[in-house]
Design a protein around this motif. Structure first.
Motif, short mmCIF file in Angstrom:
data_model
loop_
_atom_site.label_atom_id
_atom_site.label_comp_id
_atom_site.label_asym_id
_atom_site.label_seq_id
_atom_site.Cartn_x
_atom_site.Cartn_y
_atom_site.Cartn_z
N LEU A 132 0.83 -1.20 0.00
CA LEU A 132 0.00 0.00 0.00
C LEU A 132 0.87 1.26 0.00
N PHE A 133 1.96 1.22 0.74
CA PHE A 133 2.85 2.39 0.79
C PHE A 133 3.41 2.70 -0.59
N LEU A 134 3.78 1.68 -1.34
CA LEU A 134 4.34 1.89 -2.69
C LEU A 134 3.34 2.63 -3.57
N PHE A 135 2.10 2.14 -3.62
CA PHE A 135 1.10 2.76 -4.48
C PHE A 135 0.69 4.14 -3.96
N ALA A 136 0.65 4.28 -2.63
CA ALA A 136 0.32 5.58 -2.05
C ALA A 136 1.39 6.62 -2.40
N VAL B 14 -11.41 18.87 -3.32
CA VAL B 14 -10.80 19.87 -2.47
C VAL B 14 -9.28 19.79 -2.62
N ILE B 15 -8.64 20.94 -2.84
CA ILE B 15 -7.19 21.02 -2.95
C ILE B 15 -6.70 22.00 -1.90
N GLY B 16 -5.84 21.56 -1.00
CA GLY B 16 -5.37 22.45 0.05
C GLY B 16 -4.46 21.73 1.02
N PRO B 17 -4.03 22.40 2.06
CA PRO B 17 -3.09 21.81 3.01
C PRO B 17 -3.64 20.63 3.78
N ILE B 18 -4.98 20.57 3.95
CA ILE B 18 -5.55 19.45 4.69
C ILE B 18 -5.26 18.14 3.98
N ASN B 19 -5.31 18.15 2.63
CA ASN B 19 -4.99 16.93 1.87
C ASN B 19 -3.55 16.51 2.09
N LEU B 20 -2.66 17.51 2.08
CA LEU B 20 -1.24 17.23 2.29
C LEU B 20 -1.01 16.60 3.66
N ILE B 21 -1.67 17.12 4.68
CA ILE B 21 -1.50 16.61 6.04
C ILE B 21 -2.01 15.18 6.15
N VAL B 22 -3.19 14.92 5.61
CA VAL B 22 -3.78 13.57 5.69
C VAL B 22 -2.94 12.57 4.92
N CYS B 23 -2.51 12.94 3.70
CA CYS B 23 -1.68 12.04 2.89
C CYS B 23 -0.36 11.74 3.58
N ALA B 24 0.28 12.79 4.12
CA ALA B 24 1.55 12.60 4.82
C ALA B 24 1.38 11.70 6.04
N CYS C 235 -0.90 9.27 6.43
CA CYS C 235 -1.06 7.90 5.94
C CYS C 235 0.27 7.30 5.51
N LEU C 236 1.05 8.07 4.76
CA LEU C 236 2.35 7.58 4.31
C LEU C 236 3.27 7.27 5.49
N THR C 237 3.25 8.13 6.50
CA THR C 237 4.09 7.91 7.68
C THR C 237 3.70 6.63 8.41
N PHE D 199 4.70 3.62 6.27
CA PHE D 199 6.16 3.46 6.20
C PHE D 199 6.72 2.85 7.48
N PHE D 200 6.30 3.35 8.62
CA PHE D 200 6.79 2.81 9.88
C PHE D 200 6.37 1.36 10.06
N GLU D 201 5.17 1.02 9.62
CA GLU D 201 4.69 -0.36 9.73
C GLU D 201 5.51 -1.30 8.87
N SER D 202 5.72 -0.90 7.59
CA SER D 202 6.40 -1.80 6.66
C SER D 202 7.91 -1.83 6.86
N ALA D 203 8.52 -0.69 7.14
CA ALA D 203 9.98 -0.62 7.23
C ALA D 203 10.51 -1.08 8.58
N PHE D 204 9.85 -0.69 9.66
CA PHE D 204 10.37 -0.94 11.00
C PHE D 204 9.53 -1.89 11.83
#
Length: 244
Positions: free
Chosen positions: A31-35, A119-129, A131-133, A136-141
């Protein structure tokens, strides 16, 4: 016969339902790869099509995990195939369900914002970041960040955590980082930054001037909002809104 509806496996010697941590980490990596691909496509190209597709797929996958059975989650099935020859590492299912509920909530928010309302704005960036975090922590560590707050909302403490972190654990001497290890990482990052600045300076791509009539017509439309300017996102905002 496996139940259609359920959460976790009943394994002898474990007092609570458990999940194979190896499958969980593999599915998180997939999921992280596609995200990451969809996120970078939106960030760099201003095209949110892949992000919308991924959000829909992510929401369906986590809905199956939480409300039906993790065994039938497409990403978990792919993860199971990837690690089918590895010995299972069992971890407690209750805290995973809580963590996945957090992921499902984030996916539902993204579905409402991006897919339904564009909707395009900082809220999307925060939510996406976020999810990615988490992925990433789940898969890598093998670190489930959302699981760490499970105990604050549950009367029963989390059991059978990956790496035995739920139990009292004394690190082996070889696992300690110390001041020397920290210094090595700091020097390495500083060296990479020095090389990046000295040997590979940033190159600004010239932007062709737009025709006067078109520029005047889009002047108001292509003026970045205050929040984009404040966070240094003005140029990227123009890209996302087809102003460049």
């Amino acid at each position: 016969m496996n139940r259609i509806f359920g959460f976790g496996e009943a394994v002898e010697a474990y007092g609570v339902p458990v999940l194979n941590e190896r499958e969980v980490r593999a599915s998180a990596g997939i999921l992280f790869l596609f995200a990451l691909v969809s996120f970078l496509n939106s960030w760099l190209m201003g095209n949110f099509r892949l992000t919308k597709i991924f959000v829909v797929a992510f929401l369906i996958d986590f809905t199956i995990r939480i409300f039906i059975n993790p065994r039938y989650s497409p990403s978990m099935i792919l993860g199971r195939l990837a690690v089918k020859n590895q010995v299972p590492e069992w971890s407690g299912a209750p805290q995973k369900r809580f963590a996945w509920a957090v992921g499902w909530t984030l996916a539902a928010a993204m579905f409402y914002l991006i897919v339904l309302n564009d909707v395009i704005g900082p809220i999307n960036l925060i939510v996406c970041a976020t999810c990615l975090t988490l992925m990433f922590f789940e898969s890598a560590f093998g670190i489930c960040l959302a699981c760490k707050i499970y105990n604050a909302f549950s009367r029963e403490q989390a059991q059978h955590c990956p790496g035995g972190v739920c139990e009292v654990f004394t690190p082996h001497a070889s696992q300690k980082v110390g001041a020397g290890g920290t210094a090595i990482v700091v020097v390495f990052l500083a060296l990479v930054g020095f090389v990046g600045q000295g040997w590979f300076p940033a190159v600004e791509t010239p932007v062709a001037a737009a025709p006067a009539a078109s520029a005047s017509a889009n002047a108001g439309k292509c003026t970045p909002p205050d929040w984009a300017v404040a966070m240094g996102h003005a140029e990227m905002w123009k890209l996302h809104n087809n102003c460049k």
